[in-house]
Design a protein around this motif. Structure first.
Motif, PDB file in Angstrom:
ATOM      1  N   PRO A 135     110.713  81.242  56.313  1.00 58.38           N
ATOM      2  CA  PRO A 135     109.283  80.959  56.452  1.00 58.38           C
ATOM      3  C   PRO A 135     109.048  80.275  57.787  1.00 58.38           C
ATOM      4  CG  PRO A 135     110.293  79.370  54.942  1.00 58.38           C
ATOM      5  CD  PRO A 135     111.373  80.354  55.325  1.00 58.38           C
ATOM      6  N   ASN A 136     107.969  80.627  58.456  1.00 59.54           N
ATOM      7  CA  ASN A 136     107.588  79.912  59.676  1.00 59.54           C
ATOM      8  C   ASN A 136     106.558  78.866  59.248  1.00 59.54           C
ATOM      9  OD1 ASN A 136     107.133  79.092  62.258  1.00 59.54           O
ATOM     10  ND2 ASN A 136     106.220  81.008  62.983  1.00 59.54           N
ATOM     11  N   LYS A 137     107.014  77.619  59.107  1.00 60.12           N
ATOM     12  CA  LYS A 137     106.166  76.543  58.567  1.00 60.12           C
ATOM     13  C   LYS A 137     105.371  75.927  59.724  1.00 60.12           C
ATOM     14  CE  LYS A 137     108.242  74.097  55.253  1.00 60.12           C
ATOM     15  NZ  LYS A 137     109.294  73.190  54.691  1.00 60.12           N
ATOM     16  N   HIS A 138     104.094  76.240  59.760  1.00 58.79           N
ATOM     17  CA  HIS A 138     103.303  75.922  60.947  1.00 58.79           C
ATOM     18  C   HIS A 138     102.928  74.443  61.036  1.00 58.79           C
ATOM     19  CE1 HIS A 138     103.165  80.188  61.464  1.00 58.79           C
ATOM     20  NE2 HIS A 138     102.455  80.367  60.371  1.00 58.79           N
ATOM     21  N   TYR A 139     103.018  73.933  62.247  1.00 57.20           N
ATOM     22  CA  TYR A 139     102.513  72.589  62.584  1.00 57.20           C
ATOM     23  C   TYR A 139     101.494  72.768  63.708  1.00 57.20           C
ATOM     24  CZ  TYR A 139     106.165  70.431  59.770  1.00 57.20           C
ATOM     25  OH  TYR A 139     106.945  70.031  58.719  1.00 57.20           O
ATOM     26  N   PHE A 140     100.249  72.408  63.444  1.00 57.30           N
ATOM     27  CA  PHE A 140      99.195  72.631  64.431  1.00 57.30           C
ATOM     28  C   PHE A 140      98.871  71.338  65.166  1.00 57.30           C
ATOM     29  CE2 PHE A 140      98.126  75.954  61.164  1.00 57.30           C
ATOM     30  CZ  PHE A 140      98.607  77.013  61.923  1.00 57.30           C
ATOM     31  N   LEU A 141      98.701  71.494  66.478  1.00 57.69           N
ATOM     32  CA  LEU A 141      98.379  70.329  67.318  1.00 57.69           C
ATOM     33  C   LEU A 141      96.949  69.859  67.008  1.00 57.69           C
ATOM     34  CD1 LEU A 141      99.946  68.922  69.664  1.00 57.69           C
ATOM     35  CD2 LEU A 141      98.522  70.262  71.232  1.00 57.69           C
ATOM     36  N   PHE A 142      96.800  68.562  66.733  1.00 54.74           N
ATOM     37  CA  PHE A 142      95.446  68.010  66.580  1.00 54.74           C
ATOM     38  C   PHE A 142      94.746  68.014  67.938  1.00 54.74           C
ATOM     39  CE2 PHE A 142      97.120  65.723  62.746  1.00 54.74           C
ATOM     40  CZ  PHE A 142      96.151  66.140  61.852  1.00 54.74           C
ATOM     41  N   ASP A 143      93.523  68.481  67.964  1.00 55.69           N
ATOM     42  CA  ASP A 143      92.719  68.370  69.184  1.00 55.69           C
ATOM     43  C   ASP A 143      91.914  67.077  69.075  1.00 55.69           C
ATOM     44  OD1 ASP A 143      91.060  68.517  71.306  1.00 55.69           O
ATOM     45  OD2 ASP A 143      90.248  70.510  70.848  1.00 55.69           O
ATOM     46  N   LEU A 144      92.278  66.082  69.882  1.00 52.87           N
ATOM     47  CA  LEU A 144      91.628  64.770  69.800  1.00 52.87           C
ATOM     48  C   LEU A 144      90.749  64.483  71.019  1.00 52.87           C
ATOM     49  CD1 LEU A 144      94.723  62.830  68.412  1.00 52.87           C
ATOM     50  CD2 LEU A 144      92.743  63.626  67.124  1.00 52.87           C
ATOM     51  N   LYS A 145      90.483  65.555  71.786  1.00 47.91           N
ATOM     52  CA  LYS A 145      89.672  65.385  73.013  1.00 47.91           C
ATOM     53  C   LYS A 145      88.295  64.807  72.707  1.00 47.91           C
ATOM     54  CE  LYS A 145      91.603  68.018  76.669  1.00 47.91           C
ATOM     55  NZ  LYS A 145      92.371  69.098  76.006  1.00 47.91           N
ATOM     56  N   TRP A 146      87.795  65.095  71.478  1.00 49.13           N
ATOM     57  CA  TRP A 146      86.464  64.593  71.114  1.00 49.13           C
ATOM     58  C   TRP A 146      86.426  63.063  71.138  1.00 49.13           C
ATOM     59  CZ3 TRP A 146      86.465  61.379  66.917  1.00 49.13           C
ATOM     60  CH2 TRP A 146      87.595  61.441  66.086  1.00 49.13           C
ATOM     61  N   PHE A 147      87.604  62.401  71.068  1.00 50.76           N
ATOM     62  CA  PHE A 147      87.636  60.936  71.089  1.00 50.76           C
ATOM     63  C   PHE A 147      88.032  60.474  72.486  1.00 50.76           C
ATOM     64  CE2 PHE A 147      89.618  56.763  70.612  1.00 50.76           C
ATOM     65  CZ  PHE A 147      88.637  56.095  69.916  1.00 50.76           C
ATOM     66  N   GLU A 148      87.077  60.102  73.258  1.00 53.46           N
ATOM     67  CA  GLU A 148      87.295  59.552  74.607  1.00 53.46           C
ATOM     68  C   GLU A 148      88.201  60.450  75.437  1.00 53.46           C
ATOM     69  OE1 GLU A 148      88.887  55.676  73.846  1.00 53.46           O
ATOM     70  OE2 GLU A 148      87.003  54.904  73.040  1.00 53.46           O
ATOM     71  N   GLY A 149      88.162  61.786  75.187  1.00 52.80           N
ATOM     72  CA  GLY A 149      88.964  62.737  75.964  1.00 52.80           C
ATOM     73  C   GLY A 149      90.469  62.547  75.763  1.00 52.80           C
TER      74      GLY A 149
END
Ligand SMILES: O=c1[nH]c(=O)c2[nH]c(=O)[nH]c2[nH]1
Length: 307
Positions: free
Chosen positions: A264-278
């Motif tokens: 199985p390819n167990k996915h880990y997705f990067l959080f996009d936190l740019k909305w918080f002070e870039g």
């Protein structure tokens, strides 16, 4: 003429569990342990038990369970491939109408831990969900040189936090995936080696113990190759990495005919936190996605000329 017929059948006992303690001959307090779960399913002349309610041929599943336990007590069960061969030869020789069987044995991983810098004599730590599984399918009309035997590593969970890529794949109007040359790669390894009976030898020789070293060594080698390749390679894809692992195992183990991987390819997705002070996220905080997962399987064989 009756309306129905019996197209196929098999029966036996599943989930027969034991813990075997093997005592050192020199020091009875030095132990090895094996915790195993056994399934034995018989095939043979049992049709009348289904079609005519005639129980005469039935070897009760309770007897199957007793047999597994008695043979586990009387004989060495390390490694399990040997024990499976013994069970197969026992059931097919004791009962003339048993034509064959399947044996599946799942072994827990227990490991000795260090006490005062040395491995404990008889204290163990359970190694989690990882299991060793062996499967044997034998039909006695083919004789003990023909059988199908496999050994698996199951639920060995690994993750690498860099040195995994995925780009260059087919792109169409349904594609949203972005190519990457740095991602998290994680899987629960399910790797199976299919033994070649011609190169390994007959069930009698397996049951005699003369192949024990091959089984022990190949299992450890397959596990090491899986972990080593996973760690060392800059993975282009799950597909390419599993193929490399399988090829390395075939090179190291001449008695193996095929190597199968199911990953199985167990996915880990990067959080996009740019909305918080870039806030930048340079592959440091991921979301472990429980589903869906990729699922990638392959079976790799040896080109005839290469041994
Ligand atoms: O190694 C991969 N193989 C794929 O087939 C695939 N598909 C996907 O979306 N990601 C990945 N990763």
């Amino acid at each position: 003429m009756s309306y129905s017929y019996l197209a196929d059948s098999t029966y036996g006992k599943d989930n027969v569990k034991f813990l075997k303690v093997k005592k050192d001959k020199q020091n009875q307090k030095v132990h090895e342990i094996m915790e195993a779960t056994v399934c034995v399913l018989l095939k043979g002349d049992f049709d009348v038990s289904y079609t005519e309610a005639n129980n005469a041929p039935i070897v009760p599943t309770d007897t199957v369970k007793n047999t597994i336990l008695i043979l586990a007590k009387k004989y060495d069960t390390f490694p399990l491939e040997k024990f499976a061969a013994r069970l197969a030869l026992h059931f097919t020789s004791k009962y003339a109408h048993v034509s064959g069987l399947t044996v599946k044995i799942t072994q827990d991983r227990w490991a000795k831990y260090n006490v005062d810098g040395k491995p404990a004599h008889h204290s163990f730590v359970h190694q989690g969900p990882e299991k060793k599984i062996i499967c044997l399918d034998y039909d006695k009309k083919n004789g003990p040189s023909k059988y199908s035997l496999s050994t698996s590593i199951k639920d060995l969970t690994v993750l690498k936090s860099t040195n995994s890529m995925f780009y260059g794949y087919n792109v169409c109007d349904y594609t949203t995936l972005k190519p990457t040359n740095d991602r998290v790669l994680s899987t629960d390894v399910f790797a199976t080696v299919d033994w070649c009976p011609k190169r390994l030898g007959c069930l009698n020789s397996i049951s005699s113990g003369s192949k024990d070293e091959i089984f022990n060594h190949t299992y450890l080698t397959a596990r090491d190759i899986t972990l080593d390749t996973f760690a060392k390679e800059n993975s282009p894809s799950v597909q390419a990495t599993m193929y490399n692992m399988a090829t390395a195992i075939l090179k190291a183990a001449p008695q193996v005919a095929f190597v199968n991987y199911e990953l199985p390819n167990k996915h880990y997705f990067l959080f996009d936190l740019k909305w918080f002070e870039g806030l930048e996220n340079d592959n440091e905080l991921f979301y472990p996605s429980p589903h869906p997962n990729g699922l990638i399987r392959c079976k790799v064989g040896r080109n005839q000329a290469k041994l």
